[in-house]
Every structure is written in structure tokens, then in C-alpha cells.
Design a protein around this motif. Sequence first.
Motif, PDB file in Angstrom:
ATOM      1  N   ASN B  25       3.989   0.441   0.941  1.00 12.29           N
ATOM      2  CA  ASN B  25       3.981   1.110   2.245  1.00 12.29           C
ATOM      3  C   ASN B  25       5.368   1.623   2.622  1.00 12.29           C
ATOM      4  O   ASN B  25       5.506   2.706   3.174  1.00 12.29           O
ATOM      5  N   ARG B  84      -1.322   7.187   4.987  1.00 11.17           N
ATOM      6  CA  ARG B  84      -0.492   6.753   3.868  1.00 11.17           C
ATOM      7  C   ARG B  84       0.919   6.398   4.322  1.00 11.17           C
ATOM      8  O   ARG B  84       1.485   5.406   3.901  1.00 11.17           O
ATOM      9  N   ALA B  85       1.488   7.283   5.164  1.00 14.62           N
ATOM     10  CA  ALA B  85       2.922   7.188   5.436  1.00 14.62           C
ATOM     11  C   ALA B  85       3.266   6.192   6.538  1.00 14.62           C
ATOM     12  O   ALA B  85       4.392   5.708   6.602  1.00 14.62           O
ATOM     13  N   GLY B  86       2.325   5.851   7.401  1.00 10.21           N
ATOM     14  CA  GLY B  86       2.609   4.903   8.486  1.00 10.21           C
ATOM     15  C   GLY B  86       3.761   5.385   9.355  1.00 10.21           C
ATOM     16  O   GLY B  86       3.762   6.520   9.843  1.00 10.21           O
TER      17      GLY B  86
END
Lengths: 339, 147
Positions: B25, B84-86
Motif C-alpha cells: 500500500n 489502489r493509491a489510498g
Amino acid sequence: MAHKRLGKQTVKLQNPPSIIATSSIVGPKEGEGPLKNFFDQIIQDDLWGEESWEKCESKLQREVVKLALSNAKIVESQVDFLLAGDLLNQIIASSFAARQLAIPFFGLYGACSTMAESLSLGSMLIDGGFADKIACATSSHFSTAERQYRYPLEHGNQRPLTSQWTVTGAGASILSSSGGAPYITHVTTGKVIDPGIKDANNMGAAMAPAAADVIVQHFKDTGLKPSDYDLIITGDLASIGKEITEELIAKEGYNVSNVYSDCGIEIFDNKKQDTHAGGSGCGCSAVVFNGYVYKQLLSKKLNRVLLVSTGALLSPTSAMQGESIPGIAHAVSISNIIS
Amino acid sequence: MKKINQKDYANYVNEKIPKPKIVKNCIWAFLVGGLICTFGQVITNFVIKYGLDKKAASTATPVILIFLSALLTGLGVYDKIGKRAGAGSIVPITGFANSIVSPAMEFKREGFVLGVAAKMFTVAGPVLVYGIGSSVFVGILYLLLKK
């Protein structure tokens, strides 16, 4: 003296009502899941020609009741009560569906336990001699639930691994005082149990103790054993809640591992469909029961099933005020054979 | 069943919760967040090349980034990036734009006044309140200490 009561929380139905027909309608994502062949109808988009998701959910419920009636080959005027509920504020999906169905209506709120709740009340009404035909229905919609409980759909946030995916779908059962198998034989009504979980993204863990409690109580009250059942299926505990429930039941001396499953696990392929812990929502146990389980009962692949729909009794307000999440679960015993 | 001890149950549940892949992450957040910022620099260089001075360029850059983020939100792409990128796509100004545009879109059906306008800041509102609030506080502090 209530002569139909058995033990602490169970009712044994003297004239077990028949489930003469069911119906299920699901959204596109559910229609790609492992149970897709068991649903009566799969809608192609999540609005289904309506202007809003709320209107779509209400249409789902209205149409699923109509479909169940046509499957039962009866008309609205032959139905004595409609028992229905949903997750939306003031249960508008159900009451707005009922406004176009000419059936006397009782609105229910039991969060995602509504399917078993409506079947419980419906079968007692029939056994009590208050009705001959009853329609039990519930629905949920991913997008209406998200906007009520969580974030806007297009918001770029990450869903935690414990989170569940609200099922878009509706299910209905028609109960009748006359008819063939399957029958509802016992109803075990659950207590509200609060294990102190505050994380609204971990509802499986919040509901698991309520589910375990009502299942264990069902065994104690009826004297039935896990091996008497072909399937014990909880509503929407998903992977984490199911594991906890199984362990809590084992602690009480009952091993259900061979017959136990959860609708939230059955409805999606969690890995392929990216649904994290599994499915949830009133529609989850409604479509799995009225779609998959009922057809298995009709084809005698399953002969005795314990349906345990589970509800997390939170509201957006209670969550914001830091309240924990109380759980509820109701068990309905359905059998092809009546003794 | 016996009554559940809430403390014991919380510990028991914590053991069951799957652990997020922190390294993966972080890499995603670093790459996407870095990419958005690098892209911002590209825009700045581009507009300076076409005649804007540095001050005007630092206004033009966020305007363009906010526009692109709003566009991607409307097209249903930004939430997929965010998945995906948070924090990588939440922290930059594009994430802020996303947090305003997404509720505005969602509540359009409740009307332009009570829907779009009223709900627009449900996600970003707290950031604005406390961001602006603390800048006022620091400003007053600065004024007092300077004297």
C-alpha cells in the motif's frame, strides 16, 4: 398458557405453514456471482430505468413480490398480509413498494435480519389462524446503503479488508396455510446482543454473538442437533463473522462445521469480485434463501435447513455518537418433512 | 450462552482481522502521490514556458489539477485510482477536489439547493473548517508575537 412454545425462545408451529413459492431479483454484480443460475431475474444496471437508486430498490421489492405471486399462481387480493422491511431510513423501499400493491402491510425493521423476521412473524400469523396467505419480502441496494451509511460512490477511499459489500437484490416468499413441502416448523427469536464492537466496517464481528446465541438456543429449546440439519445458513456474517460464530457455537458444545455456511460468503466470489469479507444487506439472505436454498429444498438436495438472518442494529447517528453496534439474529427452521 | 466480556471479545476479534499489506500500500501511495505531484510540476513548467510568471503559474497549476480531478471523478475513474493509491491520491489537491465533487454528484437527485450545495462539503467540510480555523489562529499568534 402458550401451548405452542418450546423452551425459552422457540415456537413450534402446530400446523406448519408451507412456503408455496419464492422469487429473487438481483443486481448485475450478484448476477455474475457463483449463484447466478438460481436467481429468477438479473437486472442489467443498478437503476433499472428509475431516476434514483432508492426508487430502484423500491421497484426491486415491488417486482419481487409480484413475481412471487405469479410463481405461486395467486393474485394480490388473495394475500392477507405483506410483511416487509429494508435498510433505508423509515423503510421507504418497502412502504413505497406496498403503496402500489393492494395488500395489507406491516412494515418491519430488523436491519439485515428482516428475511427471517418476516418469515417468523408470517408463519406465526398463519399458524395462529389469522391468515391463509402471507407475502414476506425484503430488499437492499449497494448504492442506497453506501450513501446512507458510508461515502459517496465516486469518492476515492479504500475499503478496509473487514468491510462487506451490500447486496443489490430483493427476495420474497409466499407462505400458505395449505400446500406442500417445504414447511416452516420452528421459529427461534433472537435477543439483541451487543458485544461492544464500534467499527461499522466490521459488522460480521458485531453480529456473530447474536447469531451463535440464537443457534445454540434453538438446539437447546428443540432438542435438535447440528446433524439433524443439512444446512445451517446465517445471513450476512461474511468470512470473519462466520469463523467467530462457528467458534462461539463450538464453545457451547455443538459442532456445526460440517453443515454451516453463510449467505454473505455464498453470494460472491470474494477474490474475483473484490468484495473483501463478503456480502451483506437485507437482500443477501433474502436472495440466497429465496433463490438458492429454496430450490435446493424443492429438489430434495436439502431437506432440513436453519435460516438465521443476522442484523446489525446501527444507524448513521448512533455510529457518529460513538455507540457500539448491537446485533440481532432470528432462526427459522424449514423442513421438507413434518413429523 | 454466557455473557460476552467486551474487552476479551475485542482482543479475540482483533486477531481475526486480516492485516492490510502495508508495504504494498505504501509503494502504491508513494508512486501515485509522487506521480500526481510530478505532473503538477510538469504543468507549472509548461505554463511558465508559455509566458506565465511564477506567481500566475502557481495559481494555474492547482486550477488545472482540480479540473482534471473533477473530470476523472465525473468519469468514474478517480475512485478506482483511490482504491489502489489510498493516501497517495487523497492527500494531494486532486483528492480534495474528488472529496467535493463526489458528494455533489451523488446528491444531485436531492436537488441543487438541499442536495448538491448542502451536501458538497460533507467530506471536505471538516478539513476546511479546521484548516481555515487553524490558519486564523496561527495568524493572530504571529501578529501578537511580532509586536
